[in-house]
Scaffold this active site. Structure first.
Site, PDB file in Angstrom:
ATOM      1  N   LYS A  21       0.841  -1.207   0.000  1.00 19.96           N
ATOM      2  CA  LYS A  21       0.000   0.000   0.000  1.00 19.96           C
ATOM      3  C   LYS A  21       0.876   1.257   0.000  1.00 19.96           C
ATOM      4  O   LYS A  21       0.626   2.188  -0.756  1.00 19.96           O
ATOM      5  CB  LYS A  21      -0.889  -0.012   1.242  1.00 19.96           C
ATOM      6  CG  LYS A  21      -1.561   1.305   1.538  1.00 19.96           C
ATOM      7  CD  LYS A  21      -2.368   1.257   2.801  1.00 19.96           C
ATOM      8  CE  LYS A  21      -1.617   1.598   4.063  1.00 19.96           C
ATOM      9  NZ  LYS A  21      -1.308   3.016   4.281  1.00 19.96           N
ATOM     10  N   ASN A  22       1.918   1.256   0.838  1.00 21.63           N
ATOM     11  CA  ASN A  22       2.726   2.472   0.988  1.00 21.63           C
ATOM     12  C   ASN A  22       3.659   2.722  -0.196  1.00 21.63           C
ATOM     13  O   ASN A  22       4.314   3.762  -0.260  1.00 21.63           O
ATOM     14  CB  ASN A  22       3.530   2.428   2.290  1.00 21.63           C
ATOM     15  CG  ASN A  22       2.646   2.672   3.502  1.00 21.63           C
ATOM     16  OD1 ASN A  22       1.464   2.976   3.355  1.00 21.63           O
ATOM     17  ND2 ASN A  22       3.206   2.532   4.697  1.00 21.63           N
ATOM     18  N   CYS A  70      -3.898  12.829  13.904  1.00 18.07           N
ATOM     19  CA  CYS A  70      -4.495  11.524  13.646  1.00 18.07           C
ATOM     20  C   CYS A  70      -4.308  10.677  14.890  1.00 18.07           C
ATOM     21  O   CYS A  70      -3.666  11.109  15.849  1.00 18.07           O
ATOM     22  CB  CYS A  70      -3.908  10.877  12.402  1.00 18.07           C
ATOM     23  SG  CYS A  70      -2.308  10.147  12.647  1.00 18.07           S
ATOM     24  N   ARG A 103       1.524  14.465  13.599  1.00 21.13           N
ATOM     25  CA  ARG A 103       1.879  14.249  12.183  1.00 21.13           C
ATOM     26  C   ARG A 103       1.740  15.471  11.282  1.00 21.13           C
ATOM     27  O   ARG A 103       0.913  15.505  10.369  1.00 21.13           O
ATOM     28  CB  ARG A 103       1.079  13.074  11.611  1.00 21.13           C
ATOM     29  CG  ARG A 103       1.401  11.783  12.294  1.00 21.13           C
ATOM     30  CD  ARG A 103       0.667  10.626  11.698  1.00 21.13           C
ATOM     31  NE  ARG A 103       1.301  10.087  10.514  1.00 21.13           N
ATOM     32  CZ  ARG A 103       0.861   9.016   9.873  1.00 21.13           C
ATOM     33  NH1 ARG A 103      -0.202   8.397  10.310  1.00 21.13           N
ATOM     34  NH2 ARG A 103       1.488   8.573   8.809  1.00 21.13           N
ATOM     35  N   ASP A 152       5.038  19.987   7.855  1.00 21.63           N
ATOM     36  CA  ASP A 152       5.921  21.150   7.713  1.00 21.63           C
ATOM     37  C   ASP A 152       7.164  20.845   6.873  1.00 21.63           C
ATOM     38  O   ASP A 152       7.674  21.713   6.159  1.00 21.63           O
ATOM     39  CB  ASP A 152       6.328  21.667   9.104  1.00 21.63           C
ATOM     40  CG  ASP A 152       6.988  20.586   9.947  1.00 21.63           C
ATOM     41  OD1 ASP A 152       6.429  19.478  10.024  1.00 21.63           O
ATOM     42  OD2 ASP A 152       8.070  20.842  10.516  1.00 21.63           O
ATOM     43  N   ASP A 206       5.458   0.494  11.990  1.00 20.23           N
ATOM     44  CA  ASP A 206       4.226  -0.131  11.510  1.00 20.23           C
ATOM     45  C   ASP A 206       4.089  -1.595  11.930  1.00 20.23           C
ATOM     46  O   ASP A 206       3.066  -2.228  11.644  1.00 20.23           O
ATOM     47  CB  ASP A 206       4.141  -0.029   9.969  1.00 20.23           C
ATOM     48  CG  ASP A 206       3.737   1.366   9.525  1.00 20.23           C
ATOM     49  OD1 ASP A 206       3.404   2.196  10.386  1.00 20.23           O
ATOM     50  OD2 ASP A 206       3.754   1.625   8.299  1.00 20.23           O
ATOM     51  N   ILE A 246       9.027   6.817  16.709  1.00 20.19           N
ATOM     52  CA  ILE A 246       8.604   7.570  15.519  1.00 20.19           C
ATOM     53  C   ILE A 246       7.341   8.399  15.788  1.00 20.19           C
ATOM     54  O   ILE A 246       7.269   9.561  15.407  1.00 20.19           O
ATOM     55  CB  ILE A 246       8.367   6.617  14.319  1.00 20.19           C
ATOM     56  CG1 ILE A 246       9.582   5.713  14.085  1.00 20.19           C
ATOM     57  CG2 ILE A 246       8.021   7.401  13.045  1.00 20.19           C
ATOM     58  CD1 ILE A 246      10.856   6.390  13.649  1.00 20.19           C
ATOM     59  N   ARG A 288      -8.322  -0.546   5.507  1.00 18.55           N
ATOM     60  CA  ARG A 288      -7.544   0.515   4.833  1.00 18.55           C
ATOM     61  C   ARG A 288      -6.263  -0.047   4.233  1.00 18.55           C
ATOM     62  O   ARG A 288      -5.796   0.431   3.198  1.00 18.55           O
ATOM     63  CB  ARG A 288      -7.156   1.607   5.843  1.00 18.55           C
ATOM     64  CG  ARG A 288      -8.268   2.562   6.188  1.00 18.55           C
ATOM     65  CD  ARG A 288      -7.699   3.724   6.958  1.00 18.55           C
ATOM     66  NE  ARG A 288      -6.485   4.204   6.320  1.00 18.55           N
ATOM     67  CZ  ARG A 288      -5.510   4.836   6.944  1.00 18.55           C
ATOM     68  NH1 ARG A 288      -5.588   5.087   8.222  1.00 18.55           N
ATOM     69  NH2 ARG A 288      -4.433   5.234   6.283  1.00 18.55           N
TER      70      ARG A 288
HETATM   71  C1  UD1 Z   1       4.883   6.819   6.425  1.00 17.69           C
HETATM   72  C2  UD1 Z   1       4.016   5.604   6.238  1.00 17.69           C
HETATM   73  C3  UD1 Z   1       3.494   5.107   7.589  1.00 17.69           C
HETATM   74  C4  UD1 Z   1       4.658   4.892   8.556  1.00 17.69           C
HETATM   75  C5  UD1 Z   1       5.554   6.125   8.611  1.00 17.69           C
HETATM   76  C6  UD1 Z   1       6.815   5.884   9.436  1.00 17.69           C
HETATM   77  C7  UD1 Z   1       3.052   5.953   4.030  1.00 17.69           C
HETATM   78  C8  UD1 Z   1       1.876   6.254   3.214  1.00 17.69           C
HETATM   79  N1  UD1 Z   1       2.911   5.963   5.360  1.00 17.69           N
HETATM   80  O1  UD1 Z   1       4.066   7.841   6.978  1.00 17.69           O
HETATM   81  O2  UD1 Z   1       2.794   3.882   7.372  1.00 17.69           O
HETATM   82  O3  UD1 Z   1       4.147   4.634   9.840  1.00 17.69           O
HETATM   83  O4  UD1 Z   1       5.975   6.507   7.289  1.00 17.69           O
HETATM   84  O5  UD1 Z   1       7.533   4.814   8.936  1.00 17.69           O
HETATM   85  O6  UD1 Z   1       4.117   5.674   3.496  1.00 17.69           O
HETATM   86  N2  UD1 Z   1       7.028  14.593  10.581  1.00 17.69           N
HETATM   87  C9  UD1 Z   1       7.126  15.931  10.851  1.00 17.69           C
HETATM   88  N3  UD1 Z   1       6.926  16.808   9.800  1.00 17.69           N
HETATM   89  C10 UD1 Z   1       6.634  16.402   8.542  1.00 17.69           C
HETATM   90  C11 UD1 Z   1       6.554  15.014   8.286  1.00 17.69           C
HETATM   91  C12 UD1 Z   1       6.759  14.134   9.324  1.00 17.69           C
HETATM   92  O7  UD1 Z   1       7.373  16.342  11.987  1.00 17.69           O
HETATM   93  O8  UD1 Z   1       6.473  17.241   7.662  1.00 17.69           O
HETATM   94  C13 UD1 Z   1       7.229  13.621  11.684  1.00 17.69           C
HETATM   95  C14 UD1 Z   1       5.998  12.762  11.951  1.00 17.69           C
HETATM   96  O9  UD1 Z   1       5.074  13.405  12.807  1.00 17.69           O
HETATM   97  C15 UD1 Z   1       6.609  11.524  12.558  1.00 17.69           C
HETATM   98  C16 UD1 Z   1       7.944  11.390  11.815  1.00 17.69           C
HETATM   99  O10 UD1 Z   1       8.217  12.679  11.273  1.00 17.69           O
HETATM  100  O11 UD1 Z   1       6.852  11.717  13.928  1.00 17.69           O
HETATM  101  C17 UD1 Z   1       7.952  10.372  10.694  1.00 17.69           C
HETATM  102  O12 UD1 Z   1       6.827  10.602   9.861  1.00 17.69           O
HETATM  103  P1  UD1 Z   1       6.821  10.260   8.308  1.00 17.69           P
HETATM  104  O13 UD1 Z   1       7.991   9.419   7.960  1.00 17.69           O
HETATM  105  O14 UD1 Z   1       6.616  11.512   7.544  1.00 17.69           O
HETATM  106  O15 UD1 Z   1       5.512   9.384   8.203  1.00 17.69           O
HETATM  107  P2  UD1 Z   1       4.562   9.352   6.955  1.00 17.69           P
HETATM  108  O16 UD1 Z   1       5.374   9.589   5.738  1.00 17.69           O
HETATM  109  O17 UD1 Z   1       3.362  10.198   7.188  1.00 17.69           O
END
Ligand code: UD1
Length: 433
Positions: A22-23, A120, A125, A128, A309, A331, A401
């Site tokens: 999915k990801n 969420c 999450r 930025d 995950d 994370i 999902r």
């Molecule tokens: C992706 C995966 C999700 C997995 C996660 C971590 C998809 C669709 N989803 O989510 O299944 O659990 O990686 O392996 O691929 N963060 C910030 N600012 C940002 C973006 C992220 O502070 O702009 C923080 C998040 O809150 C979190 C950490 O960075 O604490 C990692 O998040 P991120 O790797 O971005 O997760 P996703 O890409 O949303």
């Protein structure tokens, strides 16, 4: 709302097949927005998030054909013209990964409006880092009425250093930079296999990307991208979930259609826990549960570390291991919602900030439990498979999902699991009449 009814105690025996990731499928579908030619993707999982992504792409004017058959799960997306480069709140709130369209839309259309996802179940999450990255590529960003609007006549290549590792942030920027003017070098990138898979697709589309899968990615922007055909990698989280089910269930399970290279961190921890996992073929592993499980500490990290995950599912295993296991979630700040439900089934788990201390082995007994998010629901399914009696898991839409018909797959290897749907009031009155 559908529920699962699971009677525990059956060993899992036979072969269970893993679907496409999915990801990896979600960013690949978003990448189709970068070209006016058709992009054909194979091994697309039949899960609800893919339907959400389909609606999202269609809402912008892309044509999406999605076909699920016994042999092939595929989609062809053609974004010939994009009348409405916008991701509405209604879709973004049900699937945060919708924010993956931000980069492709601004790169292709010069403008993108994407709803802010908000919080969420597993934490704040924010996005930025996506925004800061796009600003580095020259986009002007405004945030109003809950939407991010990004504008740029043409993005310009630049150095981007992620303050924190982000998976979808890396993917979003990589797609944007593929059509930028000049070279982008991104540092501190996510090294997840899904990032490398997206780069492979983009390169087939004519992009010039090097280093995906490492922490430095170099992207030389091109004027135009073309259509391509690509097969999505297997879902390593689904594979891990089945492997853990096999370890818990005390049977002899073959997990096929997976990529064992993506599961090294899990295999190491399973070995410590006393579970035998053998690679039988390039895409098949065998899990045999022999003897008592031993307690094992895990600490979630970015790839190639232990995946967040799979943390919830591993916690279900830890409840059945002798001794104390310390599970540290690094994370996401609020990813222990499954712990309370596992406690209701008889587990002994204490939460201390980012750490959960699981004391085992405790017998689990069936209870009515609530699925709170995608992976938490999977951990409840695993616990129910070894619990005494009949567990009812409510709100299984969370599991739908990201898991393709998990109940059918588990039933195929001997689990007693069925889905029951609520009878809608209209149908109930028809039946009564
Ligand atoms: C992706 C995966 C999700 C997995 C996660 C971590 C998809 C669709 N989803 O989510 O299944 O659990 O990686 O392996 O691929 N963060 C910030 N600012 C940002 C973006 C992220 O502070 O702009 C923080 C998040 O809150 C979190 C950490 O960075 O604490 C990692 O998040 P991120 O790797 O971005 O997760 P996703 O890409 O949303």
């Amino acid at each position: 709302m559908d529920k699962f009814v699971i009677r525990g105690g059956n060993p899992l025996v036979g072969t269970i097949r893993v679907s496409g990731a999915k990801n990896a499928a979600l960013p690949a579908m978003a990448a189709a927005l970068l070209t006016d030619e058709p992009v054909a993707l194979e091994n697309i999982p039949d899960v609800r998030d893919i339907q959400t992504e389909r609606k999202l792409l269609e809402s912008m004017g892309a044509e999406v054909e999605l076909g699920y058959g016994r042999a092939h799960h595929r989609t062809t997306i053609c974004a010939r013209s994009l009348g409405r480069p916008e991701a509405a709140y209604e879709l973004v709130k049900t699937m945060r990964a919708s924010t993956l369209v931000l980069g492709p839309l601004v790169a292709r259309c010069g403008i993108a409006r994407v709803s802010l996802p908000g919080g969420c179940a597993i934490g704040a999450r924010p996005i930025d880092l996506h925004i800061k990255g796009l600003e580095r590529l020259g986009a002007t960003i405004t945030t109003e009425h809950g939407y991010v609007e990004a504008r740029a006549e043409r993005l310009k290549g630049n150095q981007v250093m992620f303050e924190k590792i982000t998976v979808t942030g890396t993917e979003d920027l990589m797609m944007a930079a593929a059509l930028a003017d000049g070279e982008t070098v991104m540092e501190n990138c996510a090294r997840e296999p899904e990032v490398a898979d997206l780069a492979a697709l983009l390169n087939k589309m004519g992009a010039d990307i090097e280093g995906a899968g490492t922490s430095t990615i170099r992207i030389r922007g091109v004027e135009k991208l073309r259509g391509a055909r690509h097969r999505i990698i297997p879902d390593r989280v689904e594979a891990a979930t089945f492997i853990l089910a096999g370890a818990l269930g005390g049977g002899d399970l073959l997990v096929s259609g997976c990529d064992p290279h993506h599961l090294t961190a899990l295999f190491q921890k399973l070995e410590e826990a006393g579970v035998r996992v053998r690679v039988m073929a390039p895409d098949t592993v065998r899990v045999m549960a022999e003897g008592e499980l031993r307690s094992t500490d895990i600490s979630t990290e970015e790839y190639p570390g232990f995946p967040t995950d799979v943390q919830a599912q591993f916690m279900a295993l830890a409840t059945q291991a002798e001794g104390s296991s310390v599970i540290t979630e690094n994370i996401f700040e609020n990813r222990f919602m499954h712990a309370q439900e596992l406690v209701r089934m008889g587990a002994n788990i204490k939460i201390e900030g980012r750490r959960a201390i699981v004391r085992g082995k405790t017998p689990l007994s069936a209870a009515a439990v609530l699925a709170s998010d995608l992976r938490a629901s999977a951990s409840l399914v695993l616990a129910a498979l070894v619990a005494d009696g009949e567990t009812i898991i409510d709100r299984v839409y969370h599991i739908d999902r990201g898991y393709e018909r998990i109940e059918e797959k588990l039933r195929g290897v001997g689990a007693q699991i069925k889905r029951i749907g609520e009878i809608l009031p209209r149908r109930a009155s028809m039946l009564a009449g």
